[in-house]
Design a protein around this motif. Structure first.
Motif, PDB file in Angstrom:
ATOM      1  N   LEU A 108      27.204  60.813-186.181  1.00 47.99           N
ATOM      2  CA  LEU A 108      26.503  59.700-186.925  1.00 47.99           C
ATOM      3  C   LEU A 108      27.114  58.931-187.851  1.00 47.99           C
ATOM      4  O   LEU A 108      26.711  57.709-188.244  1.00 47.99           O
ATOM      5  N   SER A 109      28.361  59.356-188.540  1.00 48.98           N
ATOM      6  CA  SER A 109      29.075  58.566-189.450  1.00 48.98           C
ATOM      7  C   SER A 109      29.408  57.195-189.181  1.00 48.98           C
ATOM      8  O   SER A 109      29.791  57.051-188.066  1.00 48.98           O
ATOM      9  N   ASP A 110      29.096  56.285-190.022  1.00 51.96           N
ATOM     10  CA  ASP A 110      29.711  54.775-189.598  1.00 51.96           C
ATOM     11  C   ASP A 110      28.949  54.270-188.588  1.00 51.96           C
ATOM     12  O   ASP A 110      29.344  53.197-187.594  1.00 51.96           O
ATOM     13  N   THR A 111      27.668  54.883-188.015  1.00 53.07           N
ATOM     14  CA  THR A 111      26.725  54.138-187.002  1.00 53.07           C
ATOM     15  C   THR A 111      25.884  53.559-187.684  1.00 53.07           C
ATOM     16  O   THR A 111      25.627  53.522-188.912  1.00 53.07           O
ATOM     17  N   ARG A 131      28.347  50.973-183.781  1.00 47.02           N
ATOM     18  CA  ARG A 131      29.017  51.128-185.270  1.00 47.02           C
ATOM     19  C   ARG A 131      28.451  50.230-186.034  1.00 47.02           C
ATOM     20  O   ARG A 131      27.565  49.030-185.734  1.00 47.02           O
ATOM     21  N   ARG A 132      28.521  50.557-187.427  1.00 46.77           N
ATOM     22  CA  ARG A 132      27.980  49.658-188.346  1.00 46.77           C
ATOM     23  C   ARG A 132      29.168  48.579-188.762  1.00 46.77           C
ATOM     24  O   ARG A 132      30.290  48.965-188.410  1.00 46.77           O
TER      25      ARG A 132
END
Lengths: 614, 192, 238
Positions: A446-449, A516-517
Motif C-alpha cells: 500500500l505504501s505510496d498508493t 500510485r500517488r
C-alpha cells in the motif's frame, strides 16, 4: 503620508520590500564580481531581510527594541497595541489581544484552505480522465503546493485560531503569558505564506510536501520557497508553543486544578508540547537541505558520503508527531463539544487526558512507519510496527470518551454536534486504515498508493477539518455575538460529508488496485472511479461556499447571541458574546469540573462577592 | 500578564519568563540534537574518518584553549548573576563585561581557526557536518553576545537592579546552554 | 427501556452486523491480482486485518447510530442526561481488549514480514536499474539486459535495486510488494512469482517530471520459455 510613518501594514510592506533589497544586495554585488552565486542565495538572504524589514515596519519589534535601548515603556502605545473593542482596524496590525490574534489565525487558515482546495480542483481536473491536460512540471507544482498549504492549515487552524482565542478564556485568564510573542508568531507568517503561494512564479517545485532529496536538491527555486516557508512556520510554531505552555502552567484561575481543566485545553497542552520538542528537528533537516542546495554541503548527497535516508528520518521524526499536532486539537474540540450537546459529563475524562499524553509520548516513537519501503535497515521495521500499532490504543480511548458521553445522553443535533458525529465516522475509518499501513506486510503493497492518500484525507480532513468545523460552529456565537443559521449549517454538514466520503472512500480501492500517488495519469481500467472522484470532489468546493455564505451573513446580521446559547459550563460561556476586551470583569474562581451536566445547572464559578453560580 | 518595562518584576512574571526561557532552550536542545544525529549517522556510514586523507581536524591545543575560555565565561556570567542578586550593580557590570570579552575572543579564535583549516564546508560530509555544527553554535554565541550587549546597555542606564533582573537570569540560562553545547561539540567533533 | 436493555440491544446489533461483515470478508480476495508467494502472504494479512476491522468499525457505527435515534432529545427538552462520569470496569476492559488486539496484530504482522522476507538464498539474480525516468533490468549471471522484467515462474528471484540519480521505487502490484531505489546504496527484494502472465512494474516514489510514465512490463514465464527468452537475449556467439 502619515500612514507610512506609523507602525502598520503599509509600513510593514515597505519595510519588507526594503529589507529584501538589503538582504539580496550583497548577493547581487557578489554575483557581479563573479562569485559563484545562485538565485537561491539571493532568495534566502533577501527573504531574511524581508522578514526583518516587514516586522520592523509593522512595529512588531518596537516594544523589545525600546526595552533594549532602555527607554521606558509607553503605556499609551501598549494599550493601543492591545486594541480597543469595536475597532476593526486592529485586526490588520500588530495587536496583542489573544482574541484578535486567534481570529487572524482562523481567517488566514480558511483563506489558505480555500486556496489549497482550488489547487486540489486543478489536480482532480487532470485526474478526471486518462491522458494528460497539463505538463508534469505544472501538475507536480500544483500537487506539491496543495500539499504544503493544506499541511500549514492543518497545523495552525485549530491551535492558532480557536486555541489562541479560547485557551485564556477557558482557564480564566485575561490573555496569554506573552501577548507580544503571540502577535509576533502570527505576523511572521504573511511573508512565508506569500512565498509559498507564489512559488510557481519562482519555477515551482516537484517533490511533494515531503521534499525528499536528491530530487529536492536539484529542484527549481520554488523548492527553496518551500524550505524558507517551512522554517518560518517552524519558528512561529515554537514560540507559540512556549507561550501556550507557560500560559497553561501559570495562568489558570484559582480553583482550576489540572483535573478541572477543559479537555480542549489539555489537548492543546499536549499538542504544543509535541510542537516544542519535534519542530527543531525538521528545521535542522530543512536547513541541511538548504545548505546542500546553496553551500555545496553533502548531507544528502551520496556521491560525497551523504545519505538521502537521513533526510527521511529527520523529516518524519517531526512530521509524524506533526500529524498528532493536527489531530489532537481536533480530538480536543470534539470532546469539548460532545458533553454540551449530549448534556452529560465527559465520559472517562481522566482516561482521555492520559490518552492524550500517551499519544504525545508515543508519537515520537513511530516515525519510521513512513519508511518501511525506504531501504532503511530491516531490523527497524518490527519495533516501529509495534509502537505504531500501540498508538491506536490511546487513540481508541478518544472514541471511548466520546461514545460514552453520547450513550444515554439527551442529544441535540445542533450543527456542532453533527460535525462531532461526522468526525466519529470519518476518524474510525481513518484510524482503521492506518492499521493497514502500520502492518508491514500490507504496507509493502500500500505504501505510496492512493490508499495512503485516502487514509490521510480521512484522518486530516475527516478528523482535523471536522473538529475545526465543530469548534467553529460551536464558538461562532461567542466570537461574533451572533448565531449561525442552523439550516445552512445542516446543509453544509450533509453536503460536505456526502461529498467528502464519495470522494475519498473509492481511493482505498484505487490504492488496492495499485494506483500510485502523485501521478498525473493512470491505466484506463481505473478511469471510471477517478472520474467519479473528480466529480464528487468538485462538490466539496461548493459545499464550502454554503459555510462561507452562512458565516458572513450571520456575522453581519445574524440573530444576536446571548452569553451562553448552548448552556455550556466552561468559563468562556460565563462572559458576554463577544467577550469584553479584558475577558473577565473579575477573574473567576473555579469550584468544580467543567462537565457537571446532570449535577449542577450552570457553570462552576464563584462570582465576585461570594455568590455562587450554582 | 507579562509586560515589559515594569518597574518591578512580580514574582509571578519572573517565574513565567524563566519557564519560557527554559522551554525555548528545550527546543534548541532538539535543534542541536538533530545536527549531532546527522553527524553521528554520516560518520558511522563513512568508511574512514576523516573520509579523505588530506582533511585534517584542527589542532586541539588551540580549540582546547578556546573551550576553556568559553567555560570561564560561564563562570563569569554566573558570578555576575550572583552579584546583581545581592544588589551589587558594579560587580554585575564587571562580570557581564568579562563574559562579553571572553565570548568575543572565543568567536575571534574560532574565526581564525576556520580560516586556517585546510577544508571548507563543501568538502564532503566531513566539511558539511563540521562547519554546520560549529557555525550554528557560533551563531548562538553571537546571539548571546548581542543579548549581553543589550543587558550592558540597560545596566549602564541603571535599569538592572536586585529587584529587576529577570532578563539577566534568562540570558544566563541561555549562555550556560550554549556552553554545554560547545562542550559536547568539542568532545564529539574535535576529540573523538 | 432501561439502560440495560439499551445496552443489550446495541450489543446484539453490533454482534449481528459484525458477524455478517466478517463472513463477507472471509470469502473475499482483497488484492486484485496475486501472482507471487509474497502476495499470498500480503493478501492473508489484508484479510486478517479486514476481519479485525469489521467489529471495530461496528463498535463505533452502531453506538452512534443507535444513540442518534434512541437518545435524541426533542427541541424543547432542556433537561440534562444522567451524571455518568465514567465506568471503571468498562474503561479498563476497553483498554485491555484494545491492547490485546494490538499485540495480536503486531504478532501476526511480525510473522508475516518474516515470511515475506524469507532467507537470503535465491535461484536467480536480477538488477533493477532505475534512472529518471525508465527501468532497465540486468541479469548479471546470464549476461542479459532487458527493458522488460522477465522471470521464470516458481523460482525465487533476488532483485537488487539501484538508482543512479534520485529516489525511485520498484513496485509490482501483482507481486504485492515494493522497495525504494536509493542512490548511493543497494536495496533488495526477494520474490517468487507463482502465476504466469503479464503484469506491470511502476515507480512508486516521486522522481520528477516523468514519474507518471516510469513503468515497465513484467512477464512471468514457464521455465522453458524463460530459458528460451534468455537464449534469445544473449549476444550471439562469434
Amino acid at each position: 503620508m502619515d500612514r507610512w510613518r506609523r507602525p502598520g501594514l503599509a509600513r510593514g510592506v515597505l519595510g519588507g520590500v526594503a529589507g529584501f533589497a538589503v538582504g539580496a544586495l550583497p548577493i547581487v554585488a557578489a554575483a557581479q564580481l563573479g562569485a559563484d552565486i545562485k538565485p537561491g542565495h539571493g532568495l534566502a538572504l533577501g527573504y531574511i531581510g524581508a522578514q526583518v524589514g516587514w516586522l520592523l515596519g509593522l512595529g512588531a519589534l518596537r516594544f523589545w527594541t525600546a526595552w533594549a535601548l532602555g527607554r521606558a515603556a509607553d503605556p499609551v502605545d501598549q494599550a493601543a497595541a492591545h486594541g480597543r473593542a469595536g475597532d476593526w482596524t486592529r485586526y490588520f496590525r500588530f495587536t496583542t489581544d489573544h482574541k484578535v490574534i486567534g481570529l487572524q489565525y482562523l481567517i488566514t487558515s480558511f483563506v489558505l484552505f480555500l486556496t489549497a482546495g482550488l489547487l486540489a480542483m486543478v489536480l482532480r481536473l487532470e485526474l478526471a480522465q486518462p491522458g494528460r491536460l497539463m505538463d508534469g512540471d505544472t501538475y507536480n507544482t500544483v500537487m506539491s503546493t496543495h500539499g504544503i498549504v493544506m499541511i500549514v492549515v492543518a497545523l495552525i487552524a485549530i491551535v492558532g485560531g480557536l486555541g489562541n482565542y479560547f485557551v485564556p478564556l477557558m482557564i480564566g485568564a485575561r490573555d496569554m503569558a506573552f501577548p507580544k510573542v503571540n502577535a509576533l508568531s502570527y505576523w511572521l507568517l504573511p511573508p512565508a505564506l506569500l512565498l509559498i503561494v507564489a512559488n510557481p512564479l519562482l519555477g515551482g517545485f516537484d517533490t511533494g510536501w515531503t521534499a525528499y532529496p536528491p530530487l529536492s536538491q536539484q529542484a527549481n527555486l520554488g523548492q527553496q520557497a518551500f524550505i524558507l516557508t517551512f522554517i518560518t512556520l517552524g519558528v512561529s510554531s515554537i514560540i507559540s508553543a512556549v507561550n501556550f505552555l507557560v500560559t497553561v502552567a501559570r495562568m489558570r484561575a484559582p480553583g482550576m486544578s489540572l483535573t478541572r481543566m477543559p479537555i480542549f485545553v489539555w489537548a492543546l497542552t499536549v499538542t504544543t508540547s509535541i510542537v516544542l520538542v519535534a519542530t527543531s528537528v525538521v528545521a535542522a533537516g530543512m536547513t541541511m537541505l538548504l545548505f546542500d542546495r546553496l553551500l555545496g554541503t553533502a548531507f544528502f548527497r551520496p556521491s560525497a558520503g551523504g545519505d538521502p535516508i537521513l533526510f527521511q528520518h529527520l523529516f518524519w521524526f517531526y512530521s509524524h508527531p506533526a500529524v498528532y499536532v493536527m489531530a489532537v486539537p481536533a480530538f480536543g474540540a470534539v470532546l469539548e463539544v460532545v458533553p454540551v450537546f449530549a448534556r452529560k459529563p465527559l465520559f472517562a475524562y481522566r482516561l482521555a487526558v492520559l490518552s492524550f499524553i500517551g499519544i504525545g509520548v508515543l508519537s515520537f516513537m513511530v516515525w519510521a512507519h513512513h519508511m518501511f519501503v525506504s531501504g532503511m535497515a530491516d531490523y527497524f521495521h518490527i519495533p516501529i510496527m509495534i509502537t505504531t500499532e500501540l498508538i491506536s490504543v490511546p487513540t481508541g480511548i478518544v472514541f471511548l470518551s466520546a461514545l460514552g458521553t453520547i450513550w444515554l445522553g439527551r442529544i441535540r443535533f445542533a450543527t456542532p454536534m453533527l460535525w462531532v458525529f461526522g468526525f466519529l465516522w470519518n476518524f474510525v475509518i481513518g484510524g482503521i486504515t492506518g492499521v493497514f499501513l502500520a502492518d508491514v506486510p500490507t504496507d509493502l503493497a500500500l505504501s505510496d498508493t492512493y490508499f495512503v492518500v485516502a487514509h490521510f484525507h480521512y484522518t486530516i480532513v475527516g478528523g482535523m477539518v471536522y473538529g475545526l468545523f465543530a469548534g467553529t460552529y460551536y464558538w461562532f456565537p461567542k466570537i461574533t455575538g451572533r448565531l449561525m443559521d442552523e439550516r445552512l449549517g445542516r446543509a453544509h454538514f450533509w453536503w460536505f460529508t456526502l461529498a467528502f466520503n464519495a470522494t475519498f472512500l473509492p481511493m482505498f480501492w484505487l490504492g488496492l488496485q495499485g494506483m500510485r500517488r502523485r501521478v498525473a495519469d493512470y491505466p484506463a481500467d481505473l478511469a471510471d472511479v477517478n472520474l467519479w472522484t473528480s466529480v464528487a470532489s468538485s462538490t466539496i468546493a461548493l459545499s464550502t461556499l454554503v459555510f462561507l455564505v452562512n458565516a458572513i451573513r450571520s456575522w453581519a446580521r445574524g440573530p444576536k447571541a446571548s452569553a451562553n446559547p448552548w448552556r455550556a459550563h466552561t468559563l468562556e460561556w460565563q462572559v458576554a458574546s463577544p467577550p469584553p476586551v479584558e475577558n473577565f470583569e473579575h477573574l473567576p474562581t473555579v469550584t468544580a469540573g467543567p462537565y457537571e451536566y446532570g449535577v449542577s445547572a450552570s457553570g462552576p464559578v464563584i462570582r465576585p462577592g461570594g455568590a455562587t453560580g450554582h | 500578564m507579562a509586560t515589559l518595562g515594569h518597574a518591578v518584576d512580580t514574582a509571578a512574571e519572573r517565574r513565567m519568563l524563566l519557564l519560557g526561557v527554559r522551554l525555548f532552550i528545550l527546543s534548541e536542545v532538539m535543534l542541536f540534537g538533530a545536527f549531532f544525529t546527522a553527524y553521528f549517522v554520516l560518520r558511522a556510514q563513512a568508511p574512514a574518518w576523516p573520509p579523505l586523507p588530506d582533511l585534517e581536524r584542527p589542532e586541539l591545543p588551540l580549540v582546547g584553549f578556546n573551550t576553556l575560555l568559553l567555560l570561564s565565561s560561564s563562570v563569569t556570567m554566573q558570578w555576575a548573576v550572583t552579584r546583581i542578586g545581592r544588589g551589587d550593580a558594579a560587580g554585575f557590570k564587571r562580570g557581564l563585561l568579562a563574559t562579553l570579552m571572553l565570548g568575543t575572543v572565543f568567536l575571534a579564535i574560532q574565526g581564525y581557526e576556520f580560516a586556517s583549516n585546510g577544508f571548507g564546508i563543501s568538502d564532503g560530509v566531513f566539511g558539511s557536518t563540521f562547519y554546520t555544527l560549529t557555525s550554528f553554535h557560533g551563531a548562538h554565541v553571537l546571539g548571546g553576545l548581542l543579548l549581553m550587549g543589550v543587558l550592558a546597555n540597560r545596566a549602564r542606564l541603571g535599569l538592572v537592579t536586585r529587584e529587576h533582573h529577570t532578563a539577566v537570569e534568562g540570558v544566563s540560562y541561555y549562555w550556560h546552554f550554549v556552553d554545554v553545547v560547545w562542550v559536547v561539540l568539542f568532545l564529539t567533533v574535535y576529540v573523538l | 427501556m432501561t439502560a440495560r436493555r439499551d445496552l443489550a440491544v446495541a450489543v446484539a446489533i453490533w454482534a449481528v452486523l459484525s458477524a455478517i461483515g466478517v463472513v463477507v470478508v472471509l470469502g473475499t480476495q482483497i488484492l486484485p491480482v496475486i501472482a507471487s508467494r509474497e502476495a499470498e502472504v500480503v493478501n492473508g494479512a489484508f484479510v486478517m486485518l479486514t476481519v479485525a476491522s469489521v467489529p471495530i468499525l461496528m463498535l463505533v457505527v452502531v453506538p452512534i447510530a443507535y444513540s442518534a435515534i434512541r437518545f435524541r432529545a426533542s427541541d424543547d427538552d432542556e433537561t440534562d442526561g444522567p451524571p455518568i462520569h465514567g465506568h471503571r470496569a468498562f474503561e479498563a476492559g476497553w483498554v485491555v481488549v484494545s491492547l490485546v488486539l494490538v499485540i495480536g496484530l503486531a504478532a501476526f504482522g511480525t510473522i508475516g514480514l518474516l515470511e515475506i522476507r524469507g532467507g537470503p538464498d535465491a535461484d536467480l539474480e536480477v538488477r533493477a536499474e532505475s534512472t529518471q525516468w525508465a527501468w532497465e533490468f540486468a541479469y548479471p549471471d546470464l549476461g542479459v539486459r532487458s527493458k522488460e522484467l522477465v522471470l521464470p515462474v516458481d523460482r525465487r528471484v533476488r532483485i537488487t535495486i539501484v538508482s543512479d540519480d534520485v529516489l525511485h521505487s520498484f513496485y509490482v502490484p501483482a507481486f504485492g510488494i515494493k522497495q525504494d531505489a536509493v542512490p548511493g546504496r543497494v536495496t533488495y527484494l526477494h520474490v517468487t512469482p507463482t502465476v504466469t502472465g503479464t503484469y506491470g512494474a511502476q515507480c512508486a516514489e516521486l522522481c520528477g517530471l516523468g514519474h507518471t510514465k516510469m513503468v515497465a512490463g513484467v512477464a512471468v514465464l514457464e521455465l522453458s520459455e524463460f530459458e528460451a527468452w534468455v537464449a534469445e537475449q544473449q549476444p550471439q556467439q562469434p
